[in-house]
Design a protein around this motif. Structure first.
Motif, PDB file in Angstrom:
ATOM      1  N   GLN A  16     -10.815 -16.585  -4.452  1.00  0.00           N
ATOM      2  CA  GLN A  16     -10.544 -15.530  -3.844  1.00  0.00           C
ATOM      3  C   GLN A  16      -8.946 -15.483  -2.878  1.00  0.00           C
ATOM      4  OE1 GLN A  16     -14.333 -15.197  -1.661  1.00  0.00           O
ATOM      5  NE2 GLN A  16     -14.671 -13.170  -2.638  1.00  0.00           N
ATOM      6  N   LYS A  17      -9.031 -16.594  -2.200  1.00  0.00           N
ATOM      7  CA  LYS A  17      -7.655 -16.653  -1.280  1.00  0.00           C
ATOM      8  C   LYS A  17      -6.623 -16.775  -2.330  1.00  0.00           C
ATOM      9  CE  LYS A  17      -9.798 -19.974   1.197  1.00  0.00           C
ATOM     10  NZ  LYS A  17      -9.971 -21.152   2.180  1.00  0.00           N
ATOM     11  N   ARG A  18      -6.583 -17.577  -3.343  1.00  0.00           N
ATOM     12  CA  ARG A  18      -5.670 -17.917  -4.239  1.00  0.00           C
ATOM     13  C   ARG A  18      -5.002 -16.300  -4.842  1.00  0.00           C
ATOM     14  NH1 ARG A  18      -7.664 -21.033  -7.775  1.00  0.00           N
ATOM     15  NH2 ARG A  18      -6.992 -22.899  -6.658  1.00  0.00           N
ATOM     16  N   ALA A  19      -6.132 -15.570  -5.269  1.00  0.00           N
ATOM     17  CA  ALA A  19      -5.905 -14.226  -5.765  1.00  0.00           C
ATOM     18  C   ALA A  19      -5.124 -13.470  -4.676  1.00  0.00           C
ATOM     19  CB  ALA A  19      -7.120 -13.538  -6.432  1.00  0.00           C
ATOM     20  N   PHE A  20      -5.690 -13.268  -3.561  1.00  0.00           N
ATOM     21  CA  PHE A  20      -5.007 -12.496  -2.199  1.00  0.00           C
ATOM     22  C   PHE A  20      -3.737 -12.810  -2.053  1.00  0.00           C
ATOM     23  CE2 PHE A  20      -4.267 -11.344   2.134  1.00  0.00           C
ATOM     24  CZ  PHE A  20      -4.980 -10.357   2.331  1.00  0.00           C
ATOM     25  N   ALA A  21      -3.356 -14.312  -2.019  1.00  0.00           N
ATOM     26  CA  ALA A  21      -2.083 -14.978  -1.709  1.00  0.00           C
ATOM     27  C   ALA A  21      -1.138 -14.435  -2.761  1.00  0.00           C
ATOM     28  CB  ALA A  21      -2.102 -16.220  -1.696  1.00  0.00           C
ATOM     29  N   ALA A  22      -1.604 -14.291  -3.917  1.00  0.00           N
ATOM     30  CA  ALA A  22      -0.730 -13.675  -5.121  1.00  0.00           C
ATOM     31  C   ALA A  22      -0.367 -12.513  -5.085  1.00  0.00           C
ATOM     32  CB  ALA A  22      -1.278 -14.104  -6.586  1.00  0.00           C
ATOM     33  N   ALA A  23      -1.369 -11.540  -4.635  1.00  0.00           N
ATOM     34  CA  ALA A  23      -1.100 -10.196  -4.270  1.00  0.00           C
ATOM     35  C   ALA A  23      -0.107  -9.917  -3.218  1.00  0.00           C
ATOM     36  CB  ALA A  23      -2.483  -9.435  -4.432  1.00  0.00           C
ATOM     37  N   VAL A  24      -0.651 -10.454  -2.168  1.00  0.00           N
ATOM     38  CA  VAL A  24       0.364 -10.395  -1.036  1.00  0.00           C
ATOM     39  C   VAL A  24       1.755 -10.625  -1.279  1.00  0.00           C
ATOM     40  CG1 VAL A  24       0.628 -10.963   1.513  1.00  0.00           C
ATOM     41  CG2 VAL A  24      -1.486 -10.303   0.413  1.00  0.00           C
ATOM     42  N   THR A  25       1.808 -11.965  -1.928  1.00  0.00           N
ATOM     43  CA  THR A  25       3.101 -12.451  -2.330  1.00  0.00           C
ATOM     44  C   THR A  25       4.098 -11.411  -3.040  1.00  0.00           C
ATOM     45  OG1 THR A  25       2.527 -14.770  -1.960  1.00  0.00           O
ATOM     46  CG2 THR A  25       4.424 -14.170  -3.196  1.00  0.00           C
ATOM     47  N   SER A  26       3.531 -10.759  -4.186  1.00  0.00           N
ATOM     48  CA  SER A  26       3.854  -9.865  -5.155  1.00  0.00           C
ATOM     49  C   SER A  26       4.267  -8.741  -4.173  1.00  0.00           C
ATOM     50  CB  SER A  26       2.855  -9.343  -6.057  1.00  0.00           C
ATOM     51  OG  SER A  26       2.852 -10.520  -6.998  1.00  0.00           O
ATOM     52  N   ALA A  27       3.376  -8.269  -3.181  1.00  0.00           N
ATOM     53  CA  ALA A  27       3.838  -7.057  -2.346  1.00  0.00           C
ATOM     54  C   ALA A  27       4.976  -7.356  -1.432  1.00  0.00           C
ATOM     55  CB  ALA A  27       2.404  -6.597  -1.756  1.00  0.00           C
ATOM     56  N   ALA A  28       5.246  -8.504  -0.862  1.00  0.00           N
ATOM     57  CA  ALA A  28       6.161  -8.814  -0.058  1.00  0.00           C
ATOM     58  C   ALA A  28       7.461  -8.831  -0.866  1.00  0.00           C
ATOM     59  CB  ALA A  28       5.966 -10.333   0.659  1.00  0.00           C
ATOM     60  N   VAL A  29       7.560  -9.496  -2.236  1.00  0.00           N
ATOM     61  CA  VAL A  29       8.656  -9.249  -2.906  1.00  0.00           C
ATOM     62  C   VAL A  29       8.793  -8.028  -3.209  1.00  0.00           C
ATOM     63  CG1 VAL A  29       9.555 -10.235  -5.246  1.00  0.00           C
ATOM     64  CG2 VAL A  29       8.078 -11.814  -3.921  1.00  0.00           C
ATOM     65  N   ALA A  30       8.126  -7.184  -3.752  1.00  0.00           N
ATOM     66  CA  ALA A  30       8.511  -5.747  -4.002  1.00  0.00           C
ATOM     67  C   ALA A  30       8.681  -4.825  -2.931  1.00  0.00           C
ATOM     68  CB  ALA A  30       7.296  -5.172  -4.696  1.00  0.00           C
ATOM     69  N   GLU A  31       8.059  -5.046  -1.710  1.00  0.00           N
ATOM     70  CA  GLU A  31       8.643  -4.103  -0.693  1.00  0.00           C
ATOM     71  C   GLU A  31       9.467  -4.563   0.241  1.00  0.00           C
ATOM     72  OE1 GLU A  31       7.288  -1.041  -0.698  1.00  0.00           O
ATOM     73  OE2 GLU A  31       6.077  -1.457  -2.492  1.00  0.00           O
ATOM     74  N   LEU A  32       9.451  -5.981   0.159  1.00  0.00           N
ATOM     75  CA  LEU A  32      10.428  -6.708   1.504  1.00  0.00           C
ATOM     76  C   LEU A  32      11.754  -7.327   0.884  1.00  0.00           C
ATOM     77  CD1 LEU A  32       7.643  -8.200   3.662  1.00  0.00           C
ATOM     78  CD2 LEU A  32       8.937  -6.001   3.810  1.00  0.00           C
ATOM     79  N   GLY A  33      11.733  -7.247  -0.258  1.00  0.00           N
ATOM     80  CA  GLY A  33      12.780  -8.140  -1.011  1.00  0.00           C
ATOM     81  C   GLY A  33      12.929  -9.421  -0.852  1.00  0.00           C
TER      82      GLY A  33
END
Length: 87
Positions: A16-33
């Motif tokens: 669960q933590k691995r999946a959450f970390a991947a999703a949040v990382t993807s969002a940070a890349v997309a939204e924050l550059g």
């Protein structure tokens, strides 16, 4: 470098933590550059007695008993018992 701290009740699985970390990382890349390798996520585990929602400890909130039991915690006290403890 985005540094993100996540507080959650103890009991989540590594998957669960691995999946959450991947999703949040993807969002940070997309939204924050941000670059993926620069996104830092720290998980802080808390106990149900260490957090309150609406003035009620999570450990005493009967509406959270399903969540708590799914995470391996003892079931929350029934609302009437929690109220008696608060008196």
């Amino acid at each position: 470098m985005p540094s993100i701290t996540v507080q959650l009740l103890r009991g989540r699985t590594v998957e669960q933590k691995r999946a959450f970390a991947a999703a949040v990382t993807s969002a940070a890349v997309a939204e924050l550059g941000a670059r993926p390798g620069d996104v830092r996520i720290a998980f802080e585990h808390i106990e149900p007695d260490d957090v309150a929602n609406g003035g009620v400890l999570a450990s005493e909130d009967a509406s959270r008993s399903g969540v708590l039991s799914n995470l391996g915690h003892e079931s929350a006290a029934p609302a009437t018992e929690a109220a008696a403890v608060a008196d």
